[in-house]
Each structure stands twice: as C-alpha cells, then as structure tokens.
Design a protein around this motif. Structure first.
Motif, PDB file in Angstrom:
ATOM      1  N   MET A  83      -0.562   7.386   2.277  1.00 51.60           N
ATOM      2  CA  MET A  83      -0.499   5.949   2.566  1.00 51.60           C
ATOM      3  C   MET A  83      -1.554   5.587   3.609  1.00 51.60           C
ATOM      4  O   MET A  83      -1.306   5.654   4.819  1.00 51.60           O
ATOM      5  CB  MET A  83       0.904   5.584   3.068  1.00 51.60           C
ATOM      6  CG  MET A  83       1.984   5.795   2.025  1.00 51.60           C
ATOM      7  SD  MET A  83       3.667   5.587   2.679  1.00 51.60           S
ATOM      8  CE  MET A  83       3.889   7.163   3.530  1.00 51.60           C
ATOM      9  N   PRO A  84      -2.784   5.242   3.178  1.00 51.79           N
ATOM     10  CA  PRO A  84      -3.852   4.880   4.128  1.00 51.79           C
ATOM     11  C   PRO A  84      -3.478   3.667   4.968  1.00 51.79           C
ATOM     12  O   PRO A  84      -2.806   2.747   4.492  1.00 51.79           O
ATOM     13  CB  PRO A  84      -5.034   4.576   3.207  1.00 51.79           C
ATOM     14  CG  PRO A  84      -4.735   5.292   1.935  1.00 51.79           C
ATOM     15  CD  PRO A  84      -3.261   5.244   1.783  1.00 51.79           C
ATOM     16  N   ILE A  85      -3.926   3.669   6.219  1.00 53.37           N
ATOM     17  CA  ILE A  85      -3.579   2.574   7.136  1.00 53.37           C
ATOM     18  C   ILE A  85      -4.809   1.860   7.691  1.00 53.37           C
ATOM     19  O   ILE A  85      -4.674   0.934   8.485  1.00 53.37           O
ATOM     20  CB  ILE A  85      -2.707   3.079   8.304  1.00 53.37           C
ATOM     21  CG1 ILE A  85      -3.435   4.183   9.091  1.00 53.37           C
ATOM     22  CG2 ILE A  85      -1.354   3.558   7.806  1.00 53.37           C
ATOM     23  CD1 ILE A  85      -2.695   4.626  10.344  1.00 53.37           C
ATOM     24  N   ARG A  89      -9.911   4.152   4.909  1.00 54.49           N
ATOM     25  CA  ARG A  89      -8.979   5.145   4.365  1.00 54.49           C
ATOM     26  C   ARG A  89      -9.183   6.536   4.969  1.00 54.49           C
ATOM     27  O   ARG A  89      -8.928   7.555   4.328  1.00 54.49           O
ATOM     28  CB  ARG A  89      -9.098   5.199   2.837  1.00 54.49           C
ATOM     29  CG  ARG A  89      -8.642   3.909   2.176  1.00 54.49           C
ATOM     30  CD  ARG A  89      -8.762   3.938   0.672  1.00 54.49           C
ATOM     31  NE  ARG A  89      -8.236   2.708   0.113  1.00 54.49           N
ATOM     32  CZ  ARG A  89      -6.999   2.552  -0.368  1.00 54.49           C
ATOM     33  NH1 ARG A  89      -6.169   3.570  -0.355  1.00 54.49           N
ATOM     34  NH2 ARG A  89      -6.604   1.398  -0.843  1.00 54.49           N
ATOM     35  N   THR A  90      -9.640   6.591   6.196  1.00 55.48           N
ATOM     36  CA  THR A  90      -9.788   7.860   6.896  1.00 55.48           C
ATOM     37  C   THR A  90      -8.554   8.201   7.730  1.00 55.48           C
ATOM     38  O   THR A  90      -8.458   9.303   8.260  1.00 55.48           O
ATOM     39  CB  THR A  90     -11.013   7.817   7.818  1.00 55.48           C
ATOM     40  OG1 THR A  90     -10.889   6.689   8.701  1.00 55.48           O
ATOM     41  CG2 THR A  90     -12.291   7.682   7.010  1.00 55.48           C
ATOM     42  N   LYS A  91      -7.632   7.262   7.858  1.00 56.93           N
ATOM     43  CA  LYS A  91      -6.378   7.495   8.560  1.00 56.93           C
ATOM     44  C   LYS A  91      -5.227   7.118   7.637  1.00 56.93           C
ATOM     45  O   LYS A  91      -5.309   6.127   6.904  1.00 56.93           O
ATOM     46  CB  LYS A  91      -6.298   6.683   9.853  1.00 56.93           C
ATOM     47  CG  LYS A  91      -7.375   7.040  10.872  1.00 56.93           C
ATOM     48  CD  LYS A  91      -7.313   6.124  12.081  1.00 56.93           C
ATOM     49  CE  LYS A  91      -8.440   6.432  13.059  1.00 56.93           C
ATOM     50  NZ  LYS A  91      -8.420   5.508  14.224  1.00 56.93           N
ATOM     51  N   ALA A  92      -4.162   7.919   7.704  1.00 64.69           N
ATOM     52  CA  ALA A  92      -3.055   7.664   6.786  1.00 64.69           C
ATOM     53  C   ALA A  92      -1.792   8.332   7.288  1.00 64.69           C
ATOM     54  O   ALA A  92      -1.821   9.240   8.137  1.00 64.69           O
ATOM     55  CB  ALA A  92      -3.395   8.181   5.385  1.00 64.69           C
ATOM     56  N   PHE A  93      -0.681   7.883   6.760  1.00 65.65           N
ATOM     57  CA  PHE A  93       0.581   8.582   6.879  1.00 65.65           C
ATOM     58  C   PHE A  93       0.912   9.180   5.517  1.00 65.65           C
ATOM     59  O   PHE A  93       0.438   8.692   4.480  1.00 65.65           O
ATOM     60  CB  PHE A  93       1.706   7.630   7.317  1.00 65.65           C
ATOM     61  CG  PHE A  93       1.633   7.223   8.757  1.00 65.65           C
ATOM     62  CD1 PHE A  93       2.020   8.103   9.759  1.00 65.65           C
ATOM     63  CD2 PHE A  93       1.176   5.965   9.116  1.00 65.65           C
ATOM     64  CE1 PHE A  93       1.944   7.734  11.099  1.00 65.65           C
ATOM     65  CE2 PHE A  93       1.107   5.578  10.445  1.00 65.65           C
ATOM     66  CZ  PHE A  93       1.485   6.469  11.438  1.00 65.65           C
ATOM     67  N   ALA A  94       1.738  10.226   5.523  1.00 65.64           N
ATOM     68  CA  ALA A  94       2.160  10.817   4.259  1.00 65.64           C
ATOM     69  C   ALA A  94       3.559  11.406   4.419  1.00 65.64           C
ATOM     70  O   ALA A  94       3.920  11.915   5.486  1.00 65.64           O
ATOM     71  CB  ALA A  94       1.187  11.909   3.814  1.00 65.64           C
ATOM     72  N   THR A  95       4.318  11.331   3.360  1.00 69.30           N
ATOM     73  CA  THR A  95       5.632  11.962   3.323  1.00 69.30           C
ATOM     74  C   THR A  95       5.930  12.341   1.880  1.00 69.30           C
ATOM     75  O   THR A  95       5.286  11.846   0.946  1.00 69.30           O
ATOM     76  CB  THR A  95       6.727  11.032   3.886  1.00 69.30           C
ATOM     77  OG1 THR A  95       7.965  11.743   3.974  1.00 69.30           O
ATOM     78  CG2 THR A  95       6.913   9.816   2.982  1.00 69.30           C
TER      79      THR A  95
END
Length: 241
Positions: A83-85, A89-95
């Motif tokens: 989930m890019p923030i 799109r070089t920073k993101a969260f993921a689960t």
C-alpha cells in the motif's frame, strides 16, 4: 500508348496513398501506446506481493546448560498487500498472511504427556535426537522504503515491522535409551508469539532478521524456574511480484 497507361498510373498513385496512410497510422500507434501504458502502469504498480524466507534459528535467554547441537532451520512464506503512501511509491505499508515452520535442535528433554510434560537439561551424549518444531500462522505488518520505479524491478529496499504469530501445531521428539517420546500440541507452548523483524537488500538478495519479544514457552519449568527462552532467526528472504 499514353491513353492505355493512364488507368494503371491512377491505380499505382492510389496504392501509394493507401500505403502511406497505413504507415502513418502504424507509426502514430507506436508512439501513443507506450504513453498510454506508462500512465496505466504508473497508477497501479505495487511491489513485493509474495515472500519466502529461510532462516537459522537460535534461542536466547537460555536456561543454564542448554545448547543447540545441530543446525536449526526455519522456512516461511506468504502473501503481502503493498500500500504505497507517497506519489513516487517509494514508501509504503504492507500487511498480509503467512505460514512459518521452525525447528529447534537442543538439549531440553521433554518427557511425559501433553497434559503432564516434564522438562530437564540432558547431556548431548544421552540422546540420539531431541528437538521441538512449530507450525505458525503469521500476520506481518511492516513499513517499506525502497528505490523502485515502475520501469525497474532492481532496487534497494529496507522493510521492517512486527510479526504476530499463532501456534497452529507443535511437536517435540526425544529419542534416547528409554525409547522415543513424541508430544504434540503441548499446552506449555505459548499460543501467541510476536516479535520485530527487518529485511534489507538489493534486487533478489535480501538479508532477514527476526527477534521474538515474548517467550516460546508459557508455563514450562526446569527445577522450579520458568523457561523464558525467546527466538532469534536470521537468514535470507526473497520477494516476488
């Protein structure tokens, strides 16, 4: 003669016009297609949807006398939702969800039954095999930093976060001169485990480390002292789109 050739000249001229129109349309299509594709990919691309890890498992806060005499391995894999923030799109969260298999070869002898297990430190020379294994359902939650673009799959990455695990199955095996003792789903194991992890690397080669924040055992004791061991796993991890 000129009158005879006139119809043929007209046909040749008309054919040349058709060919020029065709090549013009083809060239225009070649120019516009990459632009349309660039917009589409840039608006949708995500990274690292699947992962597979191989680790060497060690134990920390060990009881006096405990040793790991063989190579203990861990294998894990799963799926993550990227989930890019930021716009680049070089920073993101993921689960996501995953599964882990952990094996620990050591010299804590577990005897008795699952309802009444006994624990003791035994010399390495007194058994042929002694280990316990765990099958875990994992819920990783991580923050991601990377240098990726939609044009390249080769980039630097640093991913870190917390992993929550549910113990779905456990098994201990002690094989010594008294015979073979196998205990499954021992209630003395902690059902819920959690810890911090970090992965970093370039392209397909990434190092991985996990530090367990709570003990593997919930209520096991040796000579009246609670076993407070936690796991530390180091190895490599591979990400696949």
């Amino acid at each position: 003669m000129n009158l005879l050739l006139a119809p043929f000249k007209g046909k040749i001229f008309f054919s040349i016009l058709l060919l020029l129109s065709f090549f013009s349309a083809f060239a225009q299509e070649e120019i516009t297609k990459p632009e349309l594709q660039e917009i589409k990919v840039d608006s949708l691309y995500r990274e690292d949807q699947f992962y597979f890890a191989f680790t060497y498992n060690t134990l920390q806060q060990k009881p006096v006398g405990l040793s790991q005499q063989k190579f203990s391995i861990g294998i894990s894999g799963g799926i993550l939702r990227d989930m890019p923030i930021n716009k680049a799109r070089t920073k993101a969260f993921a689960t996501g969800l995953g599964v882990s298999y952990n094996n620990y070869n050591q010299n804590i002898g577990i005897s008795g039954t699952a309802q009444n297990a006994a624990y003791e430190i035994i010399p390495n020379s007194d058994f042929d095999k002694n280990k316990f294994t765990q099958l875990l359902i994992d819920l990783p939650i991580e923050f991601r930093w990377r240098t990726s673009t939609y044009q390249s799959y080769k980039f630097w990455r640093i991913y870190g976060g917390m992993k929550f695990s549910y113990l779905a199955y456990s098994k201990s095996v002690l094989n010594n001169e008294d015979g073979k003792t196998v205990i499954t789903n021992n209630p003395d194991f902690n059902k819920f485990l959690y810890g911090l992890y970090l992965s970093a690397g370039y392209n397909t080669l990434n190092v991985y480390a996990y530090y367990g924040l709570n003990p593997i055992f919930k209520s096991a004791q040796i000579d009246g002292e609670k076993i407070k061991m936690n796991s530390v796993n180091v190895g490599v991890i591979f990400y696949i789109l």
